[in-house]
Scaffold this motif. Structure first.
Motif, PDB file in Angstrom:
ATOM      1  N   ARG A 162      33.466  18.077 -19.357  1.00  0.00           N
ATOM      2  CA  ARG A 162      34.626  17.304 -19.826  1.00  0.00           C
ATOM      3  C   ARG A 162      34.188  15.897 -20.226  1.00  0.00           C
ATOM      4  N   LEU A 163      33.317  15.287 -19.429  1.00  0.00           N
ATOM      5  CA  LEU A 163      32.892  13.927 -19.722  1.00  0.00           C
ATOM      6  C   LEU A 163      32.035  13.876 -20.986  1.00  0.00           C
ATOM      7  N   VAL A 164      31.161  14.865 -21.174  1.00  0.00           N
ATOM      8  CA  VAL A 164      30.344  14.921 -22.377  1.00  0.00           C
ATOM      9  C   VAL A 164      31.233  15.001 -23.612  1.00  0.00           C
ATOM     10  N   GLU A 165      32.296  15.778 -23.523  1.00  0.00           N
ATOM     11  CA  GLU A 165      33.206  15.939 -24.653  1.00  0.00           C
ATOM     12  C   GLU A 165      34.000  14.669 -24.921  1.00  0.00           C
ATOM     13  N   GLN A 166      34.492  14.011 -23.870  1.00  0.00           N
ATOM     14  CA  GLN A 166      35.371  12.856 -24.034  1.00  0.00           C
ATOM     15  C   GLN A 166      34.605  11.567 -24.322  1.00  0.00           C
ATOM     16  N   GLY A 167      33.397  11.440 -23.783  1.00  0.00           N
ATOM     17  CA  GLY A 167      32.626  10.217 -23.943  1.00  0.00           C
ATOM     18  C   GLY A 167      33.060   9.159 -22.950  1.00  0.00           C
ATOM     19  N   PRO A 168      32.328   8.029 -22.890  1.00  0.00           N
ATOM     20  CA  PRO A 168      32.635   6.953 -21.942  1.00  0.00           C
ATOM     21  C   PRO A 168      33.988   6.331 -22.233  1.00  0.00           C
ATOM     22  N   MET A 201      34.566   9.196 -11.367  1.00  0.00           N
ATOM     23  CA  MET A 201      34.026  10.507 -11.067  1.00  0.00           C
ATOM     24  C   MET A 201      32.792  10.347 -10.195  1.00  0.00           C
ATOM     25  N   LYS A 202      32.741  10.977  -9.067  1.00  0.00           N
ATOM     26  CA  LYS A 202      31.609  10.862  -8.156  1.00  0.00           C
ATOM     27  C   LYS A 202      31.129  12.255  -7.766  1.00  0.00           C
ATOM     28  N   TRP A 203      29.854  12.381  -7.593  1.00  0.00           N
ATOM     29  CA  TRP A 203      29.243  13.662  -7.288  1.00  0.00           C
ATOM     30  C   TRP A 203      28.979  13.727  -5.786  1.00  0.00           C
ATOM     31  N   ARG A 204      30.055  13.826  -5.030  1.00  0.00           N
ATOM     32  CA  ARG A 204      29.978  13.716  -3.576  1.00  0.00           C
ATOM     33  C   ARG A 204      29.165  14.842  -2.946  1.00  0.00           C
ATOM     34  N   ARG A 205      29.183  15.996  -3.566  1.00  0.00           N
ATOM     35  CA  ARG A 205      28.587  17.172  -2.952  1.00  0.00           C
ATOM     36  C   ARG A 205      27.115  16.977  -2.620  1.00  0.00           C
ATOM     37  N   HIS A 206      26.390  16.240  -3.497  1.00  0.00           N
ATOM     38  CA  HIS A 206      24.942  16.155  -3.347  1.00  0.00           C
ATOM     39  C   HIS A 206      24.462  14.815  -2.809  1.00  0.00           C
ATOM     40  N   ARG A 207      25.391  13.937  -2.437  1.00  0.00           N
ATOM     41  CA  ARG A 207      24.968  12.589  -2.103  1.00  0.00           C
ATOM     42  C   ARG A 207      24.057  12.550  -0.891  1.00  0.00           C
ATOM     43  N   ASP A 208      24.241  13.454   0.043  1.00  0.00           N
ATOM     44  CA  ASP A 208      23.440  13.443   1.263  1.00  0.00           C
ATOM     45  C   ASP A 208      22.347  14.509   1.243  1.00  0.00           C
ATOM     46  N   ALA A 209      22.146  15.179   0.103  1.00  0.00           N
ATOM     47  CA  ALA A 209      21.098  16.186   0.015  1.00  0.00           C
ATOM     48  C   ALA A 209      19.726  15.514   0.109  1.00  0.00           C
ATOM     49  N   ARG A 210      18.728  16.291   0.466  1.00  0.00           N
ATOM     50  CA  ARG A 210      17.374  15.772   0.593  1.00  0.00           C
ATOM     51  C   ARG A 210      16.513  16.287  -0.559  1.00  0.00           C
ATOM     52  N   THR A 252      30.397   6.555 -16.902  1.00  0.00           N
ATOM     53  CA  THR A 252      31.623   6.711 -16.129  1.00  0.00           C
ATOM     54  C   THR A 252      32.556   5.524 -16.261  1.00  0.00           C
ATOM     55  N   SER A 253      32.016   4.346 -16.570  1.00  0.00           N
ATOM     56  CA  SER A 253      32.849   3.148 -16.643  1.00  0.00           C
ATOM     57  C   SER A 253      32.969   2.583 -18.045  1.00  0.00           C
ATOM     58  N   GLY A 254      32.041   2.891 -18.937  1.00  0.00           N
ATOM     59  CA  GLY A 254      32.119   2.436 -20.313  1.00  0.00           C
ATOM     60  C   GLY A 254      32.301   0.932 -20.414  1.00  0.00           C
ATOM     61  N   ASP A 255      33.112   0.510 -21.381  1.00  0.00           N
ATOM     62  CA  ASP A 255      33.400  -0.909 -21.565  1.00  0.00           C
ATOM     63  C   ASP A 255      34.685  -1.271 -20.829  1.00  0.00           C
ATOM     64  N   THR A 256      34.693  -1.104 -19.532  1.00  0.00           N
ATOM     65  CA  THR A 256      35.899  -1.359 -18.758  1.00  0.00           C
ATOM     66  C   THR A 256      35.588  -2.295 -17.600  1.00  0.00           C
ATOM     67  N   LEU A 277      20.893   7.536  -7.551  1.00  0.00           N
ATOM     68  CA  LEU A 277      20.787   8.573  -8.577  1.00  0.00           C
ATOM     69  C   LEU A 277      21.763   9.714  -8.330  1.00  0.00           C
ATOM     70  N   THR A 278      21.908  10.123  -7.079  1.00  0.00           N
ATOM     71  CA  THR A 278      22.832  11.219  -6.798  1.00  0.00           C
ATOM     72  C   THR A 278      24.282  10.770  -6.890  1.00  0.00           C
ATOM     73  N   ARG A 279      24.557   9.531  -6.515  1.00  0.00           N
ATOM     74  CA  ARG A 279      25.919   8.997  -6.631  1.00  0.00           C
ATOM     75  C   ARG A 279      26.333   8.869  -8.091  1.00  0.00           C
ATOM     76  N   HIS A 280      25.362   8.526  -8.940  1.00  0.00           N
ATOM     77  CA  HIS A 280      25.626   8.360 -10.369  1.00  0.00           C
ATOM     78  C   HIS A 280      24.938   9.459 -11.175  1.00  0.00           C
ATOM     79  N   ARG A 281      24.895  10.646 -10.598  1.00  0.00           N
ATOM     80  CA  ARG A 281      24.222  11.781 -11.243  1.00  0.00           C
ATOM     81  C   ARG A 281      24.800  12.079 -12.617  1.00  0.00           C
ATOM     82  N   VAL A 282      26.082  11.822 -12.812  1.00  0.00           N
ATOM     83  CA  VAL A 282      26.706  12.098 -14.103  1.00  0.00           C
ATOM     84  C   VAL A 282      25.987  11.341 -15.214  1.00  0.00           C
ATOM     85  N   GLY A 283      25.484  10.116 -14.933  1.00  0.00           N
ATOM     86  CA  GLY A 283      24.768   9.369 -15.945  1.00  0.00           C
ATOM     87  C   GLY A 283      23.512  10.087 -16.391  1.00  0.00           C
ATOM     88  N   VAL A 284      22.777  10.646 -15.434  1.00  0.00           N
ATOM     89  CA  VAL A 284      21.573  11.407 -15.759  1.00  0.00           C
ATOM     90  C   VAL A 284      21.929  12.628 -16.596  1.00  0.00           C
TER      91      VAL A 284
END
Length: 239
Positions: A194-200, A1-10, A95-99, A149-156
């Motif tokens: 969805r990710l919060v519900e499912q977990g890593p 899962m990647k947060w492409r929308r904001h990767r180039d934001a300032r 996003t990657s857990g123990d994988t 940080l923006t690429r891995h925003r889901v972690g935050v």
């Protein structure tokens, strides 16, 4: 899962306010000790000069910090960040857990640091640790840290949700960090829920050389994230 929308934001705040906020947050999310408590007056002085969105939550946490017993604070920190899966400070864990994918993601962090002129020592800490990313951004290259940080925003965001579920005293610190990042919109928010519900994701093989789950490591002597970067810059110092 990647947060492409904001990767180039300032960033929406001044560079100095951005790096000062990240420096303070990196210190406040580290393992609390006497050194941190001794820095509170200095940190408060820096925080007082920040915009409201960063100043108010950080002052709230600093008030908690000065009123808490250190031993209780340390136990709460371990229970929060070292034991609770949804409160891991390692960005790729969510996003990657123990994988197998996590090893690749960690290499991407090290490569980003190398391109910015830093050879990262993984024997001290993993390169995706939030304190490390923020310290790197404050001290060396905020633009590269912004990209990570923006690429891995889901972690935050999952970390923030986990702290909110626990009504954690560290929640305002995450809110201050989030205030420096672009807001989530539309499908980003749905994917996060969805990710919060499912977990890593879980998978216990193929993780070498980064087969390190932060929940399973005994805590060593408190690490200073500045040592991970090999240099020290006082908070709020001119750059």
């Amino acid at each position: 899962m990647k947060w492409r929308r904001h990767r180039d934001a300032r960033p929406g705040i001044r560079e100095k306010d951005l790096v000062d906020t990240w420096q303070v947050v990196s210190l406040l999310l580290d393992y609390p000790d006497d050194v941190l408590l001794g820095r509170v007056p200095m940190l408060r002085g820096v925080v007082e000069g920040l915009p409201d969105a960063q100043r108010m939550p950080l002052l709230e946490f600093l008030d908690h910090l000065t009123s808490a017993r250190l031993g209780a604070l340390q136990r709460e920190y371990v229970d929060t960040f070292d034991v609770t899966r949804k409160c891991s400070l390692h960005l790729t864990y969510f996003t990657s857990g123990d994988t197998r994918r996590r090893g690749v993601a960690l290499v991407e962090f090290k490569q980003a640091y190398r391109r910015a002129g830093l050879e990262f020592d993984s024997e001290v800490e993993l390169p995706d640790h939030l304190c490390v990313v923020l310290e790197f951004g404050a001290m060396q290259d905020w633009a590269t840290a912004w990209h990570l940080l923006t690429r891995h925003r889901v972690g935050v965001e999952v970390l923030r949700a986990g702290l909110a579920q626990r009504d954690s005293r560290w929640l305002p610190v995450l809110e201050a960090l989030r205030s420096t990042l672009p807001p989530l919109e539309g499908s980003d928010t749905e994917a996060l829920l969805r990710l919060v519900e499912q977990g890593p994701p879980q998978e216990e093989v193929g993780l070498e050389p980064y087969a390190i789950d932060p929940r399973l490591n005994p805590r060593p002597e408190p690490a200073d994230t500045t040592a991970m970067l090999g240099t020290t810059i006082p908070v709020g110092a001119p750059r």
